[in-house]
Write a protein that holds these residues in place. Structure first.
Motif, PDB file in Angstrom:
ATOM      1  N   ALA A  48       0.838  -1.165  -0.129  1.00  0.00           N
ATOM      2  CA  ALA A  48       0.096  -0.101  -0.176  1.00  0.00           C
ATOM      3  C   ALA A  48       1.007   1.193   0.201  1.00  0.00           C
ATOM      4  O   ALA A  48       0.494   2.246  -0.842  1.00  0.00           O
ATOM      5  N   PHE A  49       1.915   1.256   0.797  1.00  0.00           N
ATOM      6  CA  PHE A  49       2.695   2.430   0.870  1.00  0.00           C
ATOM      7  C   PHE A  49       3.503   2.497  -0.471  1.00  0.00           C
ATOM      8  O   PHE A  49       3.592   3.774  -1.259  1.00  0.00           O
ATOM      9  N   LEU A  50       4.156   1.289  -1.007  1.00  0.00           N
ATOM     10  CA  LEU A  50       4.666   1.596  -2.244  1.00  0.00           C
ATOM     11  C   LEU A  50       3.816   2.024  -3.613  1.00  0.00           C
ATOM     12  O   LEU A  50       4.253   2.850  -4.359  1.00  0.00           O
ATOM     13  N   LEU A  51       2.453   1.674  -3.387  1.00  0.00           N
ATOM     14  CA  LEU A  51       1.818   2.047  -4.314  1.00  0.00           C
ATOM     15  C   LEU A  51       1.282   3.502  -4.345  1.00  0.00           C
ATOM     16  O   LEU A  51       1.373   4.272  -5.478  1.00  0.00           O
ATOM     17  N   ARG A  52       1.050   3.879  -3.084  1.00  0.00           N
ATOM     18  CA  ARG A  52       1.059   5.481  -2.869  1.00  0.00           C
ATOM     19  C   ARG A  52       2.212   6.233  -3.399  1.00  0.00           C
ATOM     20  O   ARG A  52       2.222   7.447  -4.098  1.00  0.00           O
ATOM     21  N   LEU A  53       3.269   5.727  -2.780  1.00  0.00           N
ATOM     22  CA  LEU A  53       4.603   6.469  -3.175  1.00  0.00           C
ATOM     23  C   LEU A  53       4.801   6.305  -4.781  1.00  0.00           C
ATOM     24  O   LEU A  53       5.131   7.418  -5.589  1.00  0.00           O
ATOM     25  N   HIS A  54       4.466   5.119  -5.322  1.00  0.00           N
ATOM     26  CA  HIS A  54       4.644   5.003  -6.884  1.00  0.00           C
ATOM     27  C   HIS A  54       3.723   5.849  -7.506  1.00  0.00           C
ATOM     28  O   HIS A  54       4.120   6.515  -8.712  1.00  0.00           O
ATOM     29  N   PHE A  55       2.564   6.234  -7.052  1.00  0.00           N
ATOM     30  CA  PHE A  55       1.440   7.083  -7.768  1.00  0.00           C
ATOM     31  C   PHE A  55       1.995   8.557  -7.752  1.00  0.00           C
ATOM     32  O   PHE A  55       1.956   9.175  -8.749  1.00  0.00           O
ATOM     33  N   TYR A  56       2.645   8.683  -6.588  1.00  0.00           N
ATOM     34  CA  TYR A  56       2.835  10.479  -6.742  1.00  0.00           C
ATOM     35  C   TYR A  56       4.281  10.627  -7.256  1.00  0.00           C
ATOM     36  O   TYR A  56       4.453  11.618  -7.920  1.00  0.00           O
ATOM     37  N   ALA A  57       5.033   9.679  -7.130  1.00  0.00           N
ATOM     38  CA  ALA A  57       6.350   9.924  -8.048  1.00  0.00           C
ATOM     39  C   ALA A  57       6.069   9.766  -9.297  1.00  0.00           C
ATOM     40  O   ALA A  57       6.741  10.649  -9.965  1.00  0.00           O
ATOM     41  N   GLY A  58       5.222   8.766  -9.518  1.00  0.00           N
ATOM     42  CA  GLY A  58       4.745   9.092 -11.308  1.00  0.00           C
ATOM     43  C   GLY A  58       4.299  10.378 -11.993  1.00  0.00           C
ATOM     44  O   GLY A  58       4.688  10.983 -12.689  1.00  0.00           O
ATOM     45  N   VAL A  59       3.259  10.904 -10.788  1.00  0.00           N
ATOM     46  CA  VAL A  59       2.625  12.073 -11.121  1.00  0.00           C
ATOM     47  C   VAL A  59       3.655  13.198 -11.129  1.00  0.00           C
ATOM     48  O   VAL A  59       3.601  14.166 -12.178  1.00  0.00           O
ATOM     49  N   LEU A  60       4.467  13.364 -10.399  1.00  0.00           N
ATOM     50  CA  LEU A  60       5.248  14.529 -10.182  1.00  0.00           C
ATOM     51  C   LEU A  60       6.838  14.221 -10.850  1.00  0.00           C
ATOM     52  O   LEU A  60       7.220  15.141 -11.445  1.00  0.00           O
ATOM     53  N   VAL A  61       7.439  13.218 -10.977  1.00  0.00           N
ATOM     54  CA  VAL A  61       8.641  12.989 -11.896  1.00  0.00           C
ATOM     55  C   VAL A  61       8.449  12.767 -13.373  1.00  0.00           C
ATOM     56  O   VAL A  61       9.162  12.919 -14.063  1.00  0.00           O
ATOM     57  N   ALA A  62       7.309  12.261 -13.565  1.00  0.00           N
ATOM     58  CA  ALA A  62       6.852  12.007 -14.993  1.00  0.00           C
ATOM     59  C   ALA A  62       7.167  13.173 -16.079  1.00  0.00           C
ATOM     60  O   ALA A  62       7.918  12.642 -16.964  1.00  0.00           O
ATOM     61  N   PRO A  63       6.962  14.454 -15.778  1.00  0.00           N
ATOM     62  CA  PRO A  63       7.563  15.370 -16.486  1.00  0.00           C
ATOM     63  C   PRO A  63       8.878  15.318 -16.669  1.00  0.00           C
ATOM     64  O   PRO A  63       9.367  15.613 -17.995  1.00  0.00           O
ATOM     65  N   PHE A  64       9.530  15.335 -15.709  1.00  0.00           N
ATOM     66  CA  PHE A  64      11.439  15.193 -16.116  1.00  0.00           C
ATOM     67  C   PHE A  64      11.581  13.837 -16.985  1.00  0.00           C
ATOM     68  O   PHE A  64      12.444  13.978 -17.687  1.00  0.00           O
ATOM     69  N   LEU A  65      10.688  12.791 -16.647  1.00  0.00           N
ATOM     70  CA  LEU A  65      11.160  11.542 -17.609  1.00  0.00           C
ATOM     71  C   LEU A  65      10.867  11.890 -18.815  1.00  0.00           C
ATOM     72  O   LEU A  65      11.580  11.610 -19.752  1.00  0.00           O
ATOM     73  N   PHE A  66       9.739  12.457 -19.213  1.00  0.00           N
ATOM     74  CA  PHE A  66       9.171  12.779 -20.444  1.00  0.00           C
ATOM     75  C   PHE A  66      10.400  13.601 -21.469  1.00  0.00           C
ATOM     76  O   PHE A  66      10.596  13.321 -22.210  1.00  0.00           O
ATOM     77  N   VAL A  67      10.756  14.665 -20.515  1.00  0.00           N
ATOM     78  CA  VAL A  67      11.670  15.444 -21.282  1.00  0.00           C
ATOM     79  C   VAL A  67      13.086  14.705 -21.362  1.00  0.00           C
ATOM     80  O   VAL A  67      13.897  15.158 -22.497  1.00  0.00           O
ATOM     81  N   ALA A  68      13.429  14.036 -20.428  1.00  0.00           N
ATOM     82  CA  ALA A  68      14.923  13.243 -20.506  1.00  0.00           C
ATOM     83  C   ALA A  68      14.748  12.084 -21.763  1.00  0.00           C
ATOM     84  O   ALA A  68      15.685  12.107 -22.480  1.00  0.00           O
ATOM     85  N   ALA A  69      13.555  11.599 -21.751  1.00  0.00           N
ATOM     86  CA  ALA A  69      13.325  10.642 -23.015  1.00  0.00           C
ATOM     87  C   ALA A  69      13.458  11.540 -24.252  1.00  0.00           C
ATOM     88  O   ALA A  69      13.951  10.811 -25.188  1.00  0.00           O
ATOM     89  N   LEU A  70      12.564  12.565 -24.268  1.00  0.00           N
ATOM     90  CA  LEU A  70      12.624  13.358 -25.679  1.00  0.00           C
ATOM     91  C   LEU A  70      13.805  13.698 -26.044  1.00  0.00           C
ATOM     92  O   LEU A  70      14.342  13.726 -27.312  1.00  0.00           O
ATOM     93  N   THR A  71      14.698  14.473 -25.119  1.00  0.00           N
ATOM     94  CA  THR A  71      16.097  14.871 -25.539  1.00  0.00           C
ATOM     95  C   THR A  71      16.992  13.782 -25.763  1.00  0.00           C
ATOM     96  O   THR A  71      17.843  14.006 -26.617  1.00  0.00           O
TER      97      THR A  71
END
Length: 485
Positions: free
Chosen positions: A33-56
């Motif tokens: 349950a903790f991993l899922l909640r952490l996974h969710f927030y990390a995904g929402v907040l870090v995904a823009p950085f990952l998207f830019v890193a993947a694109l560049t």
């Protein structure tokens, strides 16, 4: 985003029979349950950085082809007779570029021009490189380079590393690399738990379940299965990217030094009182002077006699009285990375460092960097990196789509996006798991500051908000039950 669904916390859209949970759903363990909640927030907040890193990063994978298209006339030499001496080539480059000092010469091989690199104080970390046809000693052109990279490659490299924002921009790529391993590893664990019976887990992990014609379940199938296929490659990119990041990379370098596992240095010290002449600085002189172009041929002959071959970089001594260095620069597998120090006057090899003798961690680090840059395996390496970047872009888009698909749609509870999974995982963990978990988290957080800092902030804020929510619920008046019936 993440490798699992972003679900829980609010009433989702009406479920189809395919989406309905099993009648006897097992209770989620506290750690999951903790991993899922952490996974969710990390995904929402870090995904823009990952998207830019993947694109560049995707753009950077095609730099060898871009270099050939844009700079092919200066990078390549027409077939000709035997090459001219390096003395003639350096003299031609010096005539075309009278300013600065010769920092290095890279003799042309396999149809490439010879590169004569000039350093100037006003260029900072950039250099001027003059390209000379090795067969005719004709200057083909000049470019401003960075570690031998062309302007196009340098521009795309800076875009991927720091978005052209200098040291401030390097934080974005370190955040992406610091969290990518958790998103990937945690997502695989959570997706494995969701697959039900052990005999069906592997099939559902690797093959998307497309039984649902539409909706969040179908999106989740593509999102999660693609993430599983990409997992090993993404973990590799995370690890290798961190090795030369600003803070985590510094800790990694310090660890290698402490373990005596870093790249070995070669000694350029020369004993005795050497005679003058033969270096970008006078060999043994008190002041720096221009290099004798003939010295490059003497040092190259010493390197060839010592068994070095292929692309090489000849660097004059940085200080008067020191040896010159010659390093192989072939980063394609099998790599050639041997280095020697040469007395520029006598042509004697004074020190040597062979790649085969490097510590294992130093070898793996060097190979990992070249693979991360798409160089180690040539075109195959580029294609694999491009596939990883495209796959990560798809995973991020699918993750946000799931977040939107899980939004409440009832008229009285309508929302723009889905709510996060329920909190409370930390409170359910036993004390004997909290203590080693805390120690491990502190250690990882110290090594990866852009992971540890945000993780601590997330836990503290989430715990505080959870405590306030429970207090509000306890303080809320209880409505009396209606009479009747």
């Amino acid at each position: 985003m993440s490798i699992t669904e972003l679900h829980g916390g609010s009433t989702p859209e009406p479920l189809t029979p395919a989406d309905a949970p099993a009648p006897a759903a097992r209770r989620t363990p506290a750690w999951a349950a903790f991993l899922l909640r952490l996974h969710f927030y990390a995904g929402v907040l870090v995904a823009p950085f990952l998207f830019v890193a993947a694109l560049t990063g995707l753009a950077y994978t095609v730099t060898p082809q871009l270099d050939r298209v844009v700079y092919g006339d200066v990078l390549t030499a027409a077939p000709g007779g035997p090459p001219k001496s390096l003395a003639e080539q350096v003299a031609a480059a010096r005539a075309a570029h009278p300013e600065g000092t010769v920092a290095a010469v890279l003799p042309g091989t396999d149809g490439a021009t010879t590169r004569v690199v000039f350093a100037q104080p006003d260029l900072g970390d950039r250099e001027h490189t003059v390209y000379v046809d090795p067969h005719t000693a004709t200057v083909e052109g000049q470019l401003t380079t960075w570690f031998d990279s062309t302007p196009v490659t340098t521009w795309l490299d800076d875009l991927h590393r720091n978005l052209h924002l200098g040291d401030l921009g390097r934080h974005y790529s370190e955040i992406a690399a610091s969290w990518l391993w958790l998103l990937v590893g945690g997502g695989v664990v959570l997706w494995w738990r969701r697959r039900g019976a052990a005999r069906t887990r592997v099939r559902h992990l690797l093959v998307p379940d497309l039984s649902a014609r539409r909706g969040v379940r179908r999106t989740r199938a593509w999102h999660a299965t693609t993430g599983v296929w990409l997992a090993v490659g993404l973990l590799f990119l995370s690890a290798t990217g961190l090795t030369w990041s600003r803070y985590a990379g510094g800790h990694f370098g310090s660890a290698l030094d402490a373990l005596r596992a870093g790249t070995p240095e070669i000694s350029t010290s020369l004993t005795g009182a050497p005679p003058s002449g033969g270096g970008e600085h006078q060999h043994g002189g008190a002041t720096a002077g221009p290099a004798d172009p003939a010295t490059f041929d003497r040092v190259l002959a010493a390197a060839t006699g010592a068994g070095l071959a292929g692309p090489m970089r000849i660097s004059p001594a940085e200080e008067p009285g020191d040896a010159w260095t010659v390093a192989q620069t072939d980063n394609t597998w099998p790599v050639a990375r041997d280095r020697i120090a040469v007395d520029p006057v006598s042509g004697t090899v004074t020190d040597r460092s062979d790649f085969a003798d490097w510590p294992l961690l130093a070898q793996l680090s060097a190979l990992g960097v070249q693979a991360h840059m798409g160089v180690l395996f040539g075109l195959v390496n580029q294609v694999l990196l491009a596939a990883l970047a495209l796959g990560l872009l798809c995973v991020v888009v699918w993750g946000y789509r799931m977040w939107w698909q899980r939004r409440p749609t009832r008229a009285d509870r309508r929302a723009a996006v889905g709510a996060p999974p329920a909190r409370g995982g930390l409170r359910g963990l036993p004390w004997w798991a909290l203590l080693p978990g805390l120690a491990l988290t502190v250690a990882v957080g110290w090594a990866l500051p852009w992971f540890g800092g945000p993780l601590l902030a997330f836990v503290v804020v989430d715990v505080v908000l959870g405590a306030l929510a429970r207090r509000r619920r306890r303080a809320a008046p209880v409505s009396p039950a209606p009479a009747g019936g």
